[in-house]
Design an enzyme around this catalytic site. Structure first.
Site, short mmCIF file in Angstrom:
data_model
loop_
_atom_site.label_atom_id
_atom_site.label_comp_id
_atom_site.label_asym_id
_atom_site.label_seq_id
_atom_site.Cartn_x
_atom_site.Cartn_y
_atom_site.Cartn_z
N ARG A 10 0.85 -1.19 0.00
CA ARG A 10 0.00 0.00 0.00
C ARG A 10 0.89 1.25 0.00
NH1 ARG A 10 -0.65 4.64 2.59
NH2 ARG A 10 -0.16 3.60 4.56
N ASP A 11 1.62 1.46 1.06
CA ASP A 11 2.41 2.69 1.23
C ASP A 11 3.53 2.79 0.19
OD1 ASP A 11 3.26 5.06 2.35
OD2 ASP A 11 3.65 4.25 4.34
N HIS A 55 4.86 3.40 13.16
CA HIS A 55 5.03 3.45 11.70
C HIS A 55 6.14 4.46 11.43
CE1 HIS A 55 3.45 3.58 7.45
NE2 HIS A 55 4.05 4.75 7.50
N HIS A 98 9.45 6.17 9.27
CA HIS A 98 10.10 6.41 7.97
C HIS A 98 11.58 6.70 8.21
CE1 HIS A 98 6.78 6.93 4.85
NE2 HIS A 98 6.18 6.47 5.93
N CYS A 126 8.92 10.39 0.74
CA CYS A 126 8.44 11.59 1.38
C CYS A 126 8.19 12.61 0.27
CB CYS A 126 9.51 12.11 2.35
SG CYS A 126 9.03 13.63 3.19
N ASN A 175 9.75 4.11 3.93
CA ASN A 175 9.48 3.39 5.18
C ASN A 175 10.73 2.62 5.60
OD1 ASN A 175 6.19 3.15 5.56
ND2 ASN A 175 6.79 3.43 3.45
#
Lengths: 304, 304
Positions: free
Chosen positions: A17-18, A212, A214, A245, A254
């Protein structure tokens, strides 16, 4: 020094997803299914696979329903918990119709970021969040709520801890199953994580808190170690360190699933993850995108 | 959790040696002087700038004497401690003739690595190390001795702690000023660092121990944090995270100066380093080499 670390850590894969939605090039559904199956085969038991957003805005996620239908058909994946991100009640409806049992709702702790990214004020976003949670509850879904930009925002700088604690309170009392604290911009550091966790963890009524993180500023795994020392046992990760980002060209994404799992393995903490199998999925994506992602372990000869 | 961390940490820049010699393309001497001056201007007070090796084997370092001569002429750099790596007595002689006051001798803890890399057994390398140290002492040089592959070797795997402790003992008793423990292959992790440091630090007769870490497996800054928690106050770093690992294509290099300094800054630990000035040097090198190095902070808008 590390005596009180847990024996087991759960990594929640968010790459499909991300990570996938951050890349311009759209991954064919067949390949998505192959990668997600590969991740499950590598031992990941929780995978965020789709986002229910408008296909015109995020075309990378336009096949959300098809992805889920095909995953649900695979008997060998029955033990894997798939989840999807929903950003409004329409998304929650779509998730329900697609047979999804686990959803994540996500709210930015930065009013400015919320207005620019979601088109609503922080207050409106919280109200809408509660509406989504309430709707999902009528469908008996398991709900994870995430607070974005919890450690800082490129527009507002540092976000007051008190605001995160209040938002957490609202979300927890609305009956969510898991709380996720997201360092969307990679601005967290060992001190800020420790300070927030010391205050937050005693107030969660026992529901799990996921970090979560990064790696935008390179502190990803130092922050993971800090999180573990604070008592966190659940981390979101993305294979190959995909994601990014939007504010920093060429920024890392991530924290990488295989690098995080390698850190755990090196500290004798169990994750149940086969590093080289994750690495194979990562290398397949590097071939597809014709670029090197930030993950390190996928480049190394297998150590298993 | 972080109560016992030091207020100040010293970063030792090794990019102009460890980083520059890893790249095939040779940096013109003018540009080396510009970058090294920029690093000094950014607050780095200790910079390893050359290696005295055969110019046919390492042509990137062929201008070692010229680099030093030009740096020594710059009055504004008088307060900076420049050092060079020497691999045999011939190198130590060259360093002396070039007016260098600080040298590093370096020995691999892996017999196989030593044979393949330096063409001699571990025992021969230690004998030669003692010879270099003895020669440098007659020139009243300050001597740092490094133990390479201290946390593992691609040929021999894990290196027994006992061997590192014995080597350290031999080097310390030969009268060195600083001991450097190098994770040449990026195989260190928080547990192995803790175990080795707990045994080593009480046995150093008070001479400083530097950790030289690589980010090959992504654990670089988690290892820095661990080192600090063990009481280490000196770390080698390279601007932009230059350097690499000859055994892994596309591997990350040394831990990045600006990323490490950012970690310190975020934890209120002083380094005296101006992140954005280091980042400017890093970006200049990315332009020259036309590639992205692994460092993260150099890509971000200035935060100072």
């Amino acid at each position: 020094m590390f005596e009180n670390l847990p024996d087991k850590i759960t990594l929640i894969e968010v790459g499909p997803r991300d990570g996938f939605q951050f890349e311009k090039k759209i991954i064919p559904t067949d390949m998505k299914i192959e990668i997600i199956s590969g991740l499950a085969e590598a031992g990941l038991r929780r995978i965020q696979v789709v986002s229910f957003v408008h296909p015109k805005i995020v075309p990378q996620m336009a096949d959300a329903e098809e992805v889920l239908a095909r995953l649900h058909k695979k008997e060998e994946l029955n033990h894997v918990i798939f989840s999807g991100l929903v950003l409004n009640t329409k998304g929650a409806e779509r998730a329900h119709l697609a047979g999804l049992r686990h959803i994540e709702v996500s709210i930015s702790a930065s009013d400015t970021h919320s207005r620019k990214n979601a088109g609503m004020s922080l207050e409106q976003a919280i109200d809408q969040g509660k509406e989504m949670i309430s709707l999902a509850q009528t469908y008996h879904m398991r709900i994870r709520a995430g607070i974005q930009c919890a450690f800082g925002c490129v527009y507002e700088g540092k976000i007051p801890e008190e605001r995160i604690l209040q938002m957490a309170q609202v979300l927890i009392s609305s009956g969510i199953d898991t709380l996720s604290i997201a360092d969307t911009t990679g601005m967290a550091n060992p001190l800020s994580i420790t300070k927030l966790m010391e205050k937050l963890l005693p107030r969660t009524n026992g529901i799990p808190v996921v970090l979560h993180l990064h790696d935008t500023r390179g502190l990803g795994l130092a922050n993971v170690m800090t999180g573990m020392m604070c008592g966190i046992t659940h981390f979101d990760t993305a294979l190959a360190g995909m994601g990014g980002c939007p504010f920093v060209t060429g920024a890392a994404g991530n924290i990488a699933t295989e690098d995080t799992a390698y850190l755990m393995k090196s500290m004798n903490i169990e994750t149940g993850i086969d590093l080289s199998k994750v690495a194979n999925c990562s290398m397949q994506l590097e071939k597809f995108f014709k670029k090197q992602f930030p993950g390190k372990i996928c480049r190394l000869p297998s150590e298993d």
